[in-house]
Write a protein that holds these residues in place. Structure first.
Motif, PDB file in Angstrom:
ATOM      1  N   ALA A   9       2.557   8.140  -3.431  1.00  0.00           N
ATOM      2  CA  ALA A   9       2.241   8.886  -4.656  1.00  0.00           C
ATOM      3  C   ALA A   9       1.063   9.814  -4.429  1.00  0.00           C
ATOM      4  O   ALA A   9       1.067  10.979  -4.863  1.00  0.00           O
ATOM      5  CB  ALA A   9       1.946   7.914  -5.795  1.00  0.00           C
ATOM      6  N   CYS A  10       0.046   9.328  -3.730  1.00  0.00           N
ATOM      7  CA  CYS A  10      -1.126  10.147  -3.423  1.00  0.00           C
ATOM      8  C   CYS A  10      -0.741  11.350  -2.567  1.00  0.00           C
ATOM      9  O   CYS A  10      -1.149  12.482  -2.831  1.00  0.00           O
ATOM     10  CB  CYS A  10      -2.175   9.292  -2.716  1.00  0.00           C
ATOM     11  SG  CYS A  10      -3.645  10.196  -2.192  1.00  0.00           S
ATOM     12  N   THR A  51      -4.608   7.290  -8.091  1.00  0.00           N
ATOM     13  CA  THR A  51      -3.674   6.463  -7.330  1.00  0.00           C
ATOM     14  C   THR A  51      -4.288   5.988  -6.018  1.00  0.00           C
ATOM     15  O   THR A  51      -4.029   4.879  -5.551  1.00  0.00           O
ATOM     16  CB  THR A  51      -2.387   7.251  -7.034  1.00  0.00           C
ATOM     17  OG1 THR A  51      -1.831   7.721  -8.264  1.00  0.00           O
ATOM     18  CG2 THR A  51      -1.371   6.379  -6.324  1.00  0.00           C
ATOM     19  N   GLN A  52      -5.119   6.830  -5.440  1.00  0.00           N
ATOM     20  CA  GLN A  52      -5.742   6.498  -4.165  1.00  0.00           C
ATOM     21  C   GLN A  52      -6.822   5.434  -4.301  1.00  0.00           C
ATOM     22  O   GLN A  52      -7.097   4.691  -3.344  1.00  0.00           O
ATOM     23  CB  GLN A  52      -6.362   7.766  -3.564  1.00  0.00           C
ATOM     24  CG  GLN A  52      -7.013   7.575  -2.208  1.00  0.00           C
ATOM     25  CD  GLN A  52      -7.932   8.723  -1.852  1.00  0.00           C
ATOM     26  OE1 GLN A  52      -8.672   9.221  -2.688  1.00  0.00           O
ATOM     27  NE2 GLN A  52      -7.870   9.150  -0.601  1.00  0.00           N
ATOM     28  N   LYS A  53      -7.437   5.327  -5.474  1.00  0.00           N
ATOM     29  CA  LYS A  53      -8.626   4.485  -5.645  1.00  0.00           C
ATOM     30  C   LYS A  53      -8.444   3.054  -5.158  1.00  0.00           C
ATOM     31  O   LYS A  53      -9.282   2.548  -4.400  1.00  0.00           O
ATOM     32  CB  LYS A  53      -9.076   4.515  -7.110  1.00  0.00           C
ATOM     33  CG  LYS A  53     -10.378   3.768  -7.344  1.00  0.00           C
ATOM     34  CD  LYS A  53     -10.853   3.916  -8.773  1.00  0.00           C
ATOM     35  CE  LYS A  53     -12.169   3.187  -8.986  1.00  0.00           C
ATOM     36  NZ  LYS A  53     -12.664   3.320 -10.370  1.00  0.00           N
ATOM     37  N   ASP A 108       0.807  -1.219   0.000  1.00  0.00           N
ATOM     38  CA  ASP A 108       0.000   0.000   0.000  1.00  0.00           C
ATOM     39  C   ASP A 108       0.842   1.272   0.000  1.00  0.00           C
ATOM     40  O   ASP A 108       0.334   2.346  -0.356  1.00  0.00           O
ATOM     41  CB  ASP A 108      -0.922   0.027   1.226  1.00  0.00           C
ATOM     42  CG  ASP A 108      -1.926  -1.109   1.221  1.00  0.00           C
ATOM     43  OD1 ASP A 108      -2.368  -1.493   0.116  1.00  0.00           O
ATOM     44  OD2 ASP A 108      -2.268  -1.604   2.313  1.00  0.00           O
ATOM     45  N   GLY A 162      -5.688   4.001 -17.718  1.00  0.00           N
ATOM     46  CA  GLY A 162      -5.108   3.109 -16.707  1.00  0.00           C
ATOM     47  C   GLY A 162      -6.030   2.038 -16.185  1.00  0.00           C
ATOM     48  O   GLY A 162      -5.569   0.991 -15.745  1.00  0.00           O
ATOM     49  N   TRP A 222      -1.271  14.653  -4.616  1.00  0.00           N
ATOM     50  CA  TRP A 222      -2.534  15.290  -4.273  1.00  0.00           C
ATOM     51  C   TRP A 222      -2.359  16.374  -3.212  1.00  0.00           C
ATOM     52  O   TRP A 222      -2.947  17.445  -3.285  1.00  0.00           O
ATOM     53  CB  TRP A 222      -3.527  14.229  -3.794  1.00  0.00           C
ATOM     54  CG  TRP A 222      -4.928  14.730  -3.645  1.00  0.00           C
ATOM     55  CD1 TRP A 222      -5.421  15.955  -3.957  1.00  0.00           C
ATOM     56  CD2 TRP A 222      -6.036  13.985  -3.137  1.00  0.00           C
ATOM     57  NE1 TRP A 222      -6.760  16.026  -3.680  1.00  0.00           N
ATOM     58  CE2 TRP A 222      -7.168  14.825  -3.171  1.00  0.00           C
ATOM     59  CE3 TRP A 222      -6.169  12.684  -2.660  1.00  0.00           C
ATOM     60  CZ2 TRP A 222      -8.422  14.412  -2.744  1.00  0.00           C
ATOM     61  CZ3 TRP A 222      -7.425  12.269  -2.245  1.00  0.00           C
ATOM     62  CH2 TRP A 222      -8.536  13.127  -2.282  1.00  0.00           C
ATOM     63  N   VAL A 260      -4.196  12.689 -10.734  1.00  0.00           N
ATOM     64  CA  VAL A 260      -3.340  11.497 -10.603  1.00  0.00           C
ATOM     65  C   VAL A 260      -3.387  10.977  -9.169  1.00  0.00           C
ATOM     66  O   VAL A 260      -3.427   9.761  -8.929  1.00  0.00           O
ATOM     67  CB  VAL A 260      -1.892  11.818 -11.020  1.00  0.00           C
ATOM     68  CG1 VAL A 260      -0.982  10.618 -10.772  1.00  0.00           C
ATOM     69  CG2 VAL A 260      -1.835  12.215 -12.496  1.00  0.00           C
ATOM     70  N   GLY A 261      -3.392  11.898  -8.203  1.00  0.00           N
ATOM     71  CA  GLY A 261      -3.463  11.485  -6.807  1.00  0.00           C
ATOM     72  C   GLY A 261      -4.734  10.730  -6.486  1.00  0.00           C
ATOM     73  O   GLY A 261      -4.717   9.721  -5.773  1.00  0.00           O
ATOM     74  N   PRO A 266       1.495   3.459  -3.649  1.00  0.00           N
ATOM     75  CA  PRO A 266       0.394   4.335  -4.072  1.00  0.00           C
ATOM     76  C   PRO A 266       0.040   5.392  -3.031  1.00  0.00           C
ATOM     77  O   PRO A 266      -0.356   6.506  -3.385  1.00  0.00           O
ATOM     78  CB  PRO A 266      -0.773   3.370  -4.303  1.00  0.00           C
ATOM     79  CG  PRO A 266      -0.416   2.132  -3.566  1.00  0.00           C
ATOM     80  CD  PRO A 266       1.072   2.043  -3.596  1.00  0.00           C
TER      81      PRO A 266
END
Length: 302
Positions: free
Chosen positions: A87-88, A183-185, A81, A130, A92, A179-180, A84
């Protein structure tokens, strides 16, 4: 009969929470514009995210334990985890705030809000690439309309109109936000949303730590009103705004909640006029209308 009696209050609470979120997130554009006269973009990002992390942590860990345990409980992220999640947090919260804060030193609050809210369209595009969701006709048409809106706003100049570099920064903020979110999804299926938000905000604050010396220097000379605006940004649009968003989202559909953010630029323009005495130029308003029209087209069902 009990279910019918309880339904209206629950619906009313969700609607009220969504309205609070819209107003708080719209007010952040006005607050950033005001604070930007004394506090630089990096220092403001660190102050907002650092305090926001503290406030979110307090809401998360000090809240009373529920009588009935939550299905997932509170869990620390697994090793898979963290990538991502980082990245978030970096995109974000970190890059988004830095780009938006710098952009609002060049653009009025309303124009910034309109540009940043092309993010839902960008999220749809990223999901098409994606996540294999494809590119419906509405998405293509909406994308072209929104891009035309960006071009119109970009045609403005700083003499009472939008500055090109500010437009670019707003687009960077929108891309980082989109993108954040994408990525969070996948994290939301494994971890509670509140924990993800707190950790992402904390990661964003860590990213902004290089601005700590600047923050200390600027806070020494900032007046009390400016400092209170920074506290407001952290406590209300960040901590409370995300909390009311989660509350409303848990009681209504994601699609309906997604539509509510389109009201943010409208409220931001109204607040900018009332609080700061500024409104976007006519050309910027036209471009913003095109951007929002493109987003609306792209989100319509086929």
């Amino acid at each position: 009969m009990t279910t019918l009696a309880e339904a209206p209050p629950r619906t009313g609470l969700a609607t009220g929470a969504a309205a609070v979120t819209v107003v708080l997130w719209a007010s952040s554009f006005v607050a950033i514009r005001h604070v930007g006269t004394e506090i630089s973009a990096g220092a403001l990002s660190l102050a907002r995210l650092g305090l926001g992390s503290i406030f979110l942590g307090a809401l998360l860990f000090v809240r009373p334990r529920p009588v009935r345990p939550l299905p997932a409980g509170r869990r620390w992220p697994a090793q898979r985890d963290w990538l991502p999640l980082i990245a978030c947090g970096v995109l974000w919260f970190g890059v988004y705030n830095l780009a938006l804060n710098e952009a609002e030193r060049r653009l009025d609050a309303g124009t910034s809000a309109m540009l940043v809210h092309i993010a839902p369209l960008l999220i749809a595009v990223l999901a098409g690439f994606g996540l294999g969701e494809g590119f419906p006709r509405q998405l293509v048409i909406g994308g072209l309309v929104a891009f035309a809106g960006i071009v119109v706003i970009g045609m403005s100049t700083s003499s009472g109109r939008a500055e090109t570099w500010g437009v670019v920064l707003c687009v960077v903020a929108a891309i980082s936000y989109a993108v954040g979110v994408v990525t969070q999804k996948p994290l939301l299926s494994r971890l509670p949303a509140a924990e993800i938000t707190w950790l992402a905000c904390t990661i964003g604050a860590v990213v902004c730590l290089p601005f700590a010396p600047t923050l200390v220097d600027e806070f020494r000379t900032a007046d009390a009103a400016t400092i209170w605006w920074v506290v407001y940004l952290a406590a209300f649009p960040t901590a409370l705004g995300f909390t009311t968003w989660a509350f409303a989202l848990s009681r209504t559909s994601a699609g309906r909640m997604g539509v509510t953010v389109y009201a943010v630029p409208v409220v931001a323009i109204a607040l900018g006029w009332l609080v700061l005495g500024e409104t976007p130029a006519v050309l910027a308003l036209a471009g913003g209308a095109l951007c929002l029209t493109g987003v609306a087209i792209s989100r319509r069902a086929a």
